[in-house]
Every structure is written in structure tokens, then in C-alpha cells.
Design a protein around this motif. Structure first.
Motif, PDB file in Angstrom:
ATOM      1  N   SER B  96      26.753  -3.881  21.474  1.00  0.00           N
ATOM      2  CA  SER B  96      26.070  -3.682  20.283  1.00  0.00           C
ATOM      3  C   SER B  96      27.241  -4.904  18.953  1.00  0.00           C
ATOM      4  O   SER B  96      26.528  -5.448  18.348  1.00  0.00           O
ATOM      5  N   ALA B  97      27.972  -4.488  19.556  1.00  0.00           N
ATOM      6  CA  ALA B  97      29.392  -6.260  18.527  1.00  0.00           C
ATOM      7  C   ALA B  97      28.857  -7.195  18.867  1.00  0.00           C
ATOM      8  O   ALA B  97      28.995  -8.581  18.345  1.00  0.00           O
ATOM      9  N   GLY B  98      28.028  -7.877  20.187  1.00  0.00           N
ATOM     10  CA  GLY B  98      27.438  -8.800  20.427  1.00  0.00           C
ATOM     11  C   GLY B  98      28.638  -9.824  21.375  1.00  0.00           C
ATOM     12  O   GLY B  98      28.485 -10.634  21.696  1.00  0.00           O
ATOM     13  N   ASN B  99      29.894  -8.751  22.079  1.00  0.00           N
ATOM     14  CA  ASN B  99      30.192  -9.173  23.229  1.00  0.00           C
ATOM     15  C   ASN B  99      28.992  -9.200  23.753  1.00  0.00           C
ATOM     16  O   ASN B  99      28.429  -8.104  24.867  1.00  0.00           O
ATOM     17  N   LEU B 100      29.403 -10.729  25.209  1.00  0.00           N
ATOM     18  CA  LEU B 100      28.712 -10.476  26.089  1.00  0.00           C
ATOM     19  C   LEU B 100      29.017 -10.069  27.377  1.00  0.00           C
ATOM     20  O   LEU B 100      30.234 -10.059  27.872  1.00  0.00           O
ATOM     21  N   LEU B 101      28.240  -9.168  28.152  1.00  0.00           N
ATOM     22  CA  LEU B 101      29.007  -7.975  28.665  1.00  0.00           C
ATOM     23  C   LEU B 101      28.621  -8.935  30.363  1.00  0.00           C
ATOM     24  O   LEU B 101      29.697  -8.555  31.320  1.00  0.00           O
ATOM     25  N   SER B 102      27.257  -9.269  30.846  1.00  0.00           N
ATOM     26  CA  SER B 102      27.071  -9.405  32.328  1.00  0.00           C
ATOM     27  C   SER B 102      26.025 -10.576  31.747  1.00  0.00           C
ATOM     28  O   SER B 102      25.280 -10.464  30.432  1.00  0.00           O
ATOM     29  N   GLU B 103      25.601 -11.121  32.765  1.00  0.00           N
ATOM     30  CA  GLU B 103      24.267 -11.871  33.100  1.00  0.00           C
ATOM     31  C   GLU B 103      24.084 -11.729  34.935  1.00  0.00           C
ATOM     32  O   GLU B 103      24.854 -11.860  35.053  1.00  0.00           O
ATOM     33  N   PHE B 104      22.558 -11.431  34.633  1.00  0.00           N
ATOM     34  CA  PHE B 104      22.182 -11.945  35.817  1.00  0.00           C
ATOM     35  C   PHE B 104      20.971 -12.913  36.377  1.00  0.00           C
ATOM     36  O   PHE B 104      20.661 -13.554  35.108  1.00  0.00           O
ATOM     37  N   GLN B 105      20.382 -14.095  37.229  1.00  0.00           N
ATOM     38  CA  GLN B 105      19.866 -14.988  37.504  1.00  0.00           C
ATOM     39  C   GLN B 105      18.320 -14.098  37.289  1.00  0.00           C
ATOM     40  O   GLN B 105      18.310 -13.387  38.034  1.00  0.00           O
ATOM     41  N   LEU B 106      17.099 -14.701  36.552  1.00  0.00           N
ATOM     42  CA  LEU B 106      15.850 -14.479  38.082  1.00  0.00           C
ATOM     43  C   LEU B 106      14.830 -15.565  38.368  1.00  0.00           C
ATOM     44  O   LEU B 106      15.684 -17.262  38.359  1.00  0.00           O
ATOM     45  N   SER B 107      14.265 -15.469  39.060  1.00  0.00           N
ATOM     46  CA  SER B 107      12.760 -16.095  39.912  1.00  0.00           C
ATOM     47  C   SER B 107      12.797 -16.833  38.516  1.00  0.00           C
ATOM     48  O   SER B 107      12.563 -18.028  39.003  1.00  0.00           O
ATOM     49  N   ASP B 108      12.480 -16.871  37.811  1.00  0.00           N
ATOM     50  CA  ASP B 108      11.106 -17.493  36.461  1.00  0.00           C
ATOM     51  C   ASP B 108      11.771 -16.803  35.001  1.00  0.00           C
ATOM     52  O   ASP B 108      12.410 -15.974  35.440  1.00  0.00           O
ATOM     53  N   SER B 109      11.198 -17.942  33.412  1.00  0.00           N
ATOM     54  CA  SER B 109      11.912 -17.063  32.406  1.00  0.00           C
ATOM     55  C   SER B 109      10.607 -15.840  32.514  1.00  0.00           C
ATOM     56  O   SER B 109      10.086 -15.605  32.830  1.00  0.00           O
ATOM     57  N   ALA B 110      11.535 -15.097  31.827  1.00  0.00           N
ATOM     58  CA  ALA B 110      10.565 -13.480  31.395  1.00  0.00           C
ATOM     59  C   ALA B 110       9.797 -13.811  30.319  1.00  0.00           C
ATOM     60  O   ALA B 110      10.476 -14.138  29.533  1.00  0.00           O
ATOM     61  N   ASN B 111       8.933 -12.883  30.566  1.00  0.00           N
ATOM     62  CA  ASN B 111       7.934 -12.636  28.722  1.00  0.00           C
ATOM     63  C   ASN B 111       7.982 -12.039  28.011  1.00  0.00           C
ATOM     64  O   ASN B 111       8.598 -11.757  27.223  1.00  0.00           O
ATOM     65  N   CYS B 112       8.915 -10.388  29.224  1.00  0.00           N
ATOM     66  CA  CYS B 112       9.204  -9.562  27.822  1.00  0.00           C
ATOM     67  C   CYS B 112      10.221  -8.591  28.947  1.00  0.00           C
ATOM     68  O   CYS B 112      10.322  -8.434  30.355  1.00  0.00           O
ATOM     69  N   MET B 113      10.222  -7.532  28.508  1.00  0.00           N
ATOM     70  CA  MET B 113      11.280  -6.742  29.260  1.00  0.00           C
ATOM     71  C   MET B 113      11.954  -5.198  28.278  1.00  0.00           C
ATOM     72  O   MET B 113      11.157  -5.165  27.681  1.00  0.00           O
ATOM     73  N   SER B 114      11.947  -4.377  29.622  1.00  0.00           N
ATOM     74  CA  SER B 114      12.353  -2.747  28.892  1.00  0.00           C
ATOM     75  C   SER B 114      13.593  -2.274  30.007  1.00  0.00           C
ATOM     76  O   SER B 114      13.500  -2.591  31.126  1.00  0.00           O
ATOM     77  N   VAL B 115      14.183  -1.499  29.768  1.00  0.00           N
ATOM     78  CA  VAL B 115      14.741  -1.215  30.210  1.00  0.00           C
ATOM     79  C   VAL B 115      15.152   0.939  30.260  1.00  0.00           C
ATOM     80  O   VAL B 115      14.542   0.957  29.040  1.00  0.00           O
ATOM     81  N   SER B 116      14.719   1.174  31.291  1.00  0.00           N
ATOM     82  CA  SER B 116      14.761   2.468  31.121  1.00  0.00           C
ATOM     83  C   SER B 116      15.975   3.687  31.113  1.00  0.00           C
ATOM     84  O   SER B 116      16.708   2.734  30.635  1.00  0.00           O
ATOM     85  N   GLU B 117      15.217   4.832  31.006  1.00  0.00           N
ATOM     86  CA  GLU B 117      16.486   5.486  30.823  1.00  0.00           C
ATOM     87  C   GLU B 117      17.141   5.753  32.036  1.00  0.00           C
ATOM     88  O   GLU B 117      18.591   5.386  31.954  1.00  0.00           O
ATOM     89  N   ASP B 118      16.889   5.834  33.004  1.00  0.00           N
ATOM     90  CA  ASP B 118      18.290   5.354  34.404  1.00  0.00           C
ATOM     91  C   ASP B 118      18.679   3.599  34.753  1.00  0.00           C
ATOM     92  O   ASP B 118      19.359   3.668  35.643  1.00  0.00           O
ATOM     93  N   ASP B 119      18.359   3.019  33.520  1.00  0.00           N
ATOM     94  CA  ASP B 119      19.152   1.719  34.199  1.00  0.00           C
ATOM     95  C   ASP B 119      18.738   1.683  34.771  1.00  0.00           C
ATOM     96  O   ASP B 119      19.234  -0.126  35.726  1.00  0.00           O
ATOM     97  N   MET B 120      17.553   1.163  34.960  1.00  0.00           N
ATOM     98  CA  MET B 120      16.318  -0.285  35.602  1.00  0.00           C
ATOM     99  C   MET B 120      15.947  -0.730  34.393  1.00  0.00           C
ATOM    100  O   MET B 120      15.543  -0.341  33.565  1.00  0.00           O
ATOM    101  N   ILE B 121      16.103  -2.429  35.162  1.00  0.00           N
ATOM    102  CA  ILE B 121      15.430  -3.174  33.908  1.00  0.00           C
ATOM    103  C   ILE B 121      14.656  -4.036  34.365  1.00  0.00           C
ATOM    104  O   ILE B 121      14.182  -4.656  35.245  1.00  0.00           O
ATOM    105  N   TYR B 122      12.860  -3.864  33.794  1.00  0.00           N
ATOM    106  CA  TYR B 122      11.394  -4.325  33.928  1.00  0.00           C
ATOM    107  C   TYR B 122      11.392  -5.116  33.674  1.00  0.00           C
ATOM    108  O   TYR B 122      11.559  -5.286  32.051  1.00  0.00           O
ATOM    109  N   LEU B 123      11.078  -6.284  33.522  1.00  0.00           N
ATOM    110  CA  LEU B 123      10.764  -7.543  32.976  1.00  0.00           C
ATOM    111  C   LEU B 123       9.382  -8.326  34.051  1.00  0.00           C
ATOM    112  O   LEU B 123       8.752  -7.725  35.115  1.00  0.00           O
ATOM    113  N   GLY B 124       8.703  -8.267  32.676  1.00  0.00           N
ATOM    114  CA  GLY B 124       7.215  -9.744  32.959  1.00  0.00           C
ATOM    115  C   GLY B 124       7.399 -10.896  33.143  1.00  0.00           C
ATOM    116  O   GLY B 124       8.036 -11.445  32.161  1.00  0.00           O
ATOM    117  N   ILE B 125       7.355 -11.503  34.221  1.00  0.00           N
ATOM    118  CA  ILE B 125       7.147 -12.722  35.045  1.00  0.00           C
ATOM    119  C   ILE B 125       5.783 -12.910  34.575  1.00  0.00           C
ATOM    120  O   ILE B 125       5.992 -12.876  35.962  1.00  0.00           O
TER     121      ILE B 125
END
Ligand code: SF4
Ligand code: SF4
Ligand code: SF4
Lengths: 189, 349
Positions: B96-125
Motif C-alpha cells: 500500500s506504500a507503493g513498494n514493489l513486492l512481486s511481478e509475473f508475466q502474462l501471455s498477452d496484455s490484460a484489459n482487466c483484473m480482479s483478486v478474489s478473497e482467497d488470493d487468486m488473480i483473474y485477468l481478462g485478456i
């Protein structure tokens, strides 16, 4: 197009799939006219719609009494919006064809109902003076399907186009007479 | 005889039109221009709508996070207030302070994204959904059935994944495995559902505090509230260039819901971020047009829209900070409500 991009639908491909239009720019007939006026390898003036900022100078700097620059409409890019920001004043009283609601100073855009909630917008080139006001409105909020082109059935192809001298964005260029229009939505594809 | 009369009428009509246009041009050339409006009646002037009444601005910009991306497309937060940014062909996670924690690559650029309560990242590509865990491992992917699909929003809510397909003009409700449960927001006269009007590919959605799904109907300038079974309950929003309404042909392009239920909306064209009450009444401005690079001298066609330079995305965190993803600065700009700032200061004292 790279293989991996083949399945991707770009923003430009995004059009109304219920009333998918074709590119009805009406430029086909004038290609013949250009051909009869020019020799093979000749060039003519044209506006690069990627550079034009719609400054308004095309309306009153052409050597002709009524500018050879006209608005053209690429229907394939159009959203057929009910509230077309190229047609309506920024804050229209109502979304109807009342003159007070129209943006175009010469009433050169015709609005017609297609099917709920889509409307089609056509340019009456007899009335269009190429001011670009609608072009700016369309691009500011919409898909940018309206843009300016020099119509070669009218243009006298001056050695030095009088508008090119005052164009603030360097949008004028010489193009081959065999391909005298730069169609927005097609370039680079 | 008849034809000569007709040609006379035509020639008189054409002459009158020409005279009118020439008169207009002469008027414009000599009288129609002034310093404020150099193009006269030929200029498209929305300057008055570009100025925000300072009294309406209730937020201060209190920070920003440089994403390091060349282009950015989506921002979201999780329950821990971590900030997720999709850009280029990757996702970067910041604290929340803006420090980079991690990064991962995607197959393509994502238009949209949501993170579930159990920490799954859903992306619309493009036309499909990809699901990643926090380590950036691809767990699942599914494609929508539509030929023209462009996924523009996703929201993971409990056991449901809601996806906005702007190309198909539909909202798709899936279960967590990607099984389609319901198509929502399609035209349905019997149930008084107008259908989505989507002139440009921006349809956002999110589930609100009242448990109803909110979906932007951009061509109608409205936010619609649906049950998960697809019944339209109510909607709000009006087209207007004034600050209370949604401007242009299709807005708002994105929105987020504050912890107290208020809505934060982003508009394109008149680039502005505003707050509406839960009931949809305009309340205040987070950032007006002045806060964003309008780039008025950009070439018309693609300067704004094709580059996406003026389409903002927005998220909020648990303390009500508004996180605006600025695609020109490629940063997450943090706006804090002035009241909140004052209460934080009081607590510190
Ligand atoms: S003078 Fe140049 S920038 Fe101005 S309207 Fe004409 S082409 Fe566009
Ligand atoms: S606003 Fe100007 S460019 Fe557009 S149709 Fe009217 S006269 Fe032509
Ligand atoms: S070349 Fe001459 S006639 Fe053609 S647009 Fe330019 S000034 Fe007008």
C-alpha cells in the motif's frame, strides 16, 4: 499481422455487430476523376487524418470559394451513437434534429434512425465546408470515424496547397494519384 | 420545358446554398474569431466544461506509484490493500506504500483484473479469462463463446466470476472453474432490460455492498443494478457535459466502489474522476480535467483513444484512498479525501 495477433480483436475492429457497416465513404466515383486529370506517377494533395487536429483552417484557406476539403465518414468505425458528439452541440437541449442542437455550422450532417438505439450520420458534401468541427467532437468522445479529406472531384491540385501552408500540424502531404485518399481505420493495417 | 424549369430550380437552389456558405465564410473570416475562440463557429469549444469548480474538489493528490510499465491497462486492490497493476504483458504487485513486492508475466496484455478473497488473480485478456496464483502460476483459463468478445471487466465475488464482454454486449456469470452460469444484461423486453449500448469497448462492472451487480451501460450513460439471476433492479446516471452527468457518447468508462458504498467514476473525453452516492447522486470531484494531460494538440485520430492515453482505470483501498491508473504518466495516482486526511491528522495528534 503476426500469427499470435490474428485472433486479437483490436479497438478498430470494435464496431456494432448488429448493424455492421461497410466503408461507405463514397470516394470510389472520384477515383476515376482523379485518374482522368492526372498522369501515371502524378501526385495530389491529401490530408493525413492521423495528423490533422481539426483546427478549422481548411474551411477558409482553400483557394476555392468553398473548400475542397470535406468531412468523410468511415461507417465501419462508427458507433452509431444516439448521442453523437460529432453531430450534437456539446450540451444539446434534446437529442433531435433541431437546428439549435446541431454542431455543424452549415447543417451538413444528416441523422437518421437505423434501429433502436442506433442512428446513422451522413455528410452532405454540398453543404460541408470542411471546418472539422464535427471531426473534433467525434474524436474527443467517440470512435473518430469522422475525418477530413481533400475531395479530388473539387480540388484543383495547386502546386502549393494554400491550406498546407497554414496547417499547424503538417497534415498535408503529396500522395500518389492512383491512391488519392488516406482512409482512417485502414492505414497501417 | 419541364426540364428547363427543373434545372432553373436546381441552379437557384445551388446558388442560394453557395451564397449562404460564402456569406458564412466571409462572416467567420472577418467577425467570427476572437482570442478566446479563434475558430469562431468552426471551433469545437468545450472549454467551460474543462474547468472544475474548486469547491467541488474534495480530494488531494497525496502520492503516486511509478509502475515502471511502458503501457498500463488495469488496476485493482486486494483485502490487504496490496495494489495490482496490469501493464505491458505482466502484472506487478505493490504494497500500500507503493513498494514493489512481486511481478509475473502474462501471455498477452490484460484489459482487466480482479483478486478474489482467497488470493487468486483473474485477468481478462482479449477474449478469454486467465487465473493465476500469487506466485504467477497459471492455474486455469477459459474462453468466452462469442466471436467478437473483448473482455473489459472482471470481478471475483465469492463463488462467482463476473465478466463484461464489451464485444458481445453481455455480462457473463461464471463459477470459479469457468462454467457459464448466466448471461446478464442482454436485451429482454419482457423484463424491461434495454441491453448494453457499447459504442467503444468500455463496459465496467462490480458487485456493490447491497449484493447487486453494477454494470455500466456506457451508451446510455447509466450504471445498472442487476441481481445475480439477471433481473434489472434499477439504474442511475444522466448524459451531460456538466459535472453532475456523464459526458460524451459513452461514459463512465470505469468505476470502483468505496468502502462506504459510494461510487468513484472515470470519464473519457472530459477526463475526470467523480464521486456519486450509493443512490447515484453526484457528490464531489476527486480529480477534474485539469489534473490530466489533455494533449489537445495530439493528432486527432489516435492521440487519445487508440493510445488509450486518456482512459483511466480506478480502484479503492480499505481506507477509501482512490487509486487512479494514469496511462500517460504510467503511474497509480493516489487521491485522499480531505475529510479523511483531517481525521488521520487528528488521530496523530
Ligand atoms: S489545416 Fe491541417 S490541422 Fe487544420 S483542419 Fe486542415 S488538415 Fe486539419
Ligand atoms: S461540421 Fe464542418 S466538417 Fe463537419 S460536416 Fe459540418 S461543415 Fe463539414
Ligand atoms: S490544393 Fe488548392 S484547391 Fe486543393 S485543397 Fe489545397 S488550396 Fe484547395
Amino acid at each position: 499481422m503476426p500469427e499470435k495477433d490474428k485472433d486479437k480483436i483490436s479497438r478498430r475492429d470494435f464496431i456494432s455487430n448488429t448493424i455492421r457497416g461497410v466503408c461507405l465513404l463514397g470516394l470510389g466515383g472520384t477515383l476515376g476523376l482523379v485518374a482522368t486529370r492526372t498522369q501515371a506517377g502524378d501526385t495530389v494533395w491529401q490530408i493525413d487524418p492521423n495528423k490533422c487536429i481539426g483546427c478549422g483552417r481548411c474551411a477558409d484557406h482553400c483557394v476555392l470559394e468553398i473548400s475542397a476539403v470535406k468531412c468523410v465518414h468511415n461507417f465501419a468505425m462508427c458507433g452509431y451513437c444516439k448521442l453523437c458528439t460529432g453531430y450534437f452541440e456539446p450540451q444539446p437541449n434534446a437529442l433531435n434534429t433541431g437546428a439549435e442542437n446541431q454542431l455543424c455550422p452549415t447543417g451538413a450532417i444528416r441523422r437518421s434512425f437505423v434501429e433502436h438505439p442506433y442512428y446513422e450520420y451522413e455528410i452532405d458534401e454540398e453543404l460541408c465546408v470542411g471546418c472539422g468541427k464535427c471531426v473534433v467532437g467525434c474524436n474527443a468522445f467517440g470512435n473518430g470515424s469522422l475525418f477530413l479529406q481533400i475531395r479530388h472531384d473539387v480540388c484543383v491540385n495547386c502546386n502549393e496547397c494554400a491550406i498546407s501552408v497554414v496547417c499547424p500540424s503538417g497534415a498535408f502531404k503529396r500522395v500518389n494519384a492512383s491512391k488519392p485518399y488516406i482512409l482512417k481505420g485502414e492505414e497501417g493495417e | 420545358m419541364k426540364s428547363s424549369k427543373l434545372s432553373k430550380i436546381i441552379s437557384v437552389t445551388l446558388t442560394s446554398i453557395s451564397v449562404l456558405i460564402i456569406a458564412l465564410l466571409i462572416y467567420i473570416t472577418f467577425f467570427g474569431r476572437d482570442a478566446e475562440n479563434p475558430g469562431g463557429v468552426f471551433s469545437y469549444n468545450i472549454d467551460k466544461y474543462r474547468k472544475t469548480d474548486p469547491k467541488l474538489i474534495k480530494f488531494n493528490e497525496t502520492g503516486s506509484i511509478d509502475t515502471g510499465f511502458l503501457s498500463v491497462s488495469a488496476v485493482t486492490t486486494d483485502l490487504k490493500d496490496q495494489i495490482y497493476v496490469a501493464g505491458d504483458k505482466a502484472v506487478r504487485i505493490f504494497d500500500s506504500a507503493g513498494n514493489l513486492l512481486s511481478e509475473f508475466q502474462l501471455s498477452d496484455s490484460a484489459n482487466c483484473m480482479s483478486v478474489s478473497e482467497d488470493d487468486m488473480i483473474y485477468l481478462g485478456i482479449g477474449d478469454h479469462v486467465e487465473v493465476y496464483n500469487m506466485d504467477g502460476k497459471l492455474l486455469n483459463t477459459w474462453k468466452t463463446a462469442g466471436e467478437m468478445s473483448i473482455l473489459t471487466s472482471v470481478d471475483a465475488y465469492g463463488d462467482d466470476i463476473f465478466v463484461a464482454d464489451a464485444g458481445g454486449r453481455v455480462v457473463l456469470r461464471y463459477d470459479r472453474s469457468g462454467k457459464l452460469i448466466k448471461r446478464i444484461a442482454e436485451p429482454d423486453e419482457y423484463n424491461n432490460i434495454p441491453g448494453l449500448v457499447v459504442p467503444s469497448p468500455h463496459v465496467d462492472l462490480a458487485v456493490a455492498r447491497d449484493g447487486l451487480l453494477r454494470v455500466v451501460n456506457p451508451g446510455n450513460h447509466r450504471i445498472e443494478a442487476y441481481t445475480f439471476d439477471g433481473y434489472l433492479e434499477f439504474s442511475w446516471g444522466e448524459p451531460s457535459m456538466t459535472i453532475e452527468g456523464f459526458s460524451g457518447c459513452c461514459n463512465p468508462v470505469n468505476f470502483a466502489i468505496m468502502p462506504n458504498g459510494r461510487f468513484v467514476t472515470c470519464e473519457q473525453g472530459l477526463t475526470r474522476v467523480k464521486i456519486y452516492t450509493e443512490a447515484g447522486e453526484f457528490e464531489s470531484v476527486v480529480a477534474g480535467v485539469e489534473s490530466f494531460d489533455m494533449k489537445e494538440d495530439m493528432p486527432i485520430p489516435d492521440g487519445r483513444s487508440e493510445s488509450g492515453s486518456m482512459v483511466l482505470d480506478v480502484a479503492v483501498d480499505s481506507i477509501g484512498r482512490v487509486l487512479v491508473l494514469d496511462p500517460v504518466q504510467k503511474s497509480v495516482r493516489i487521491f485522499t479525501e480531505i475529510n479523511t486526511q483531517e481525521s488521520i491528522k487528528e488521530e496523530e495528534i
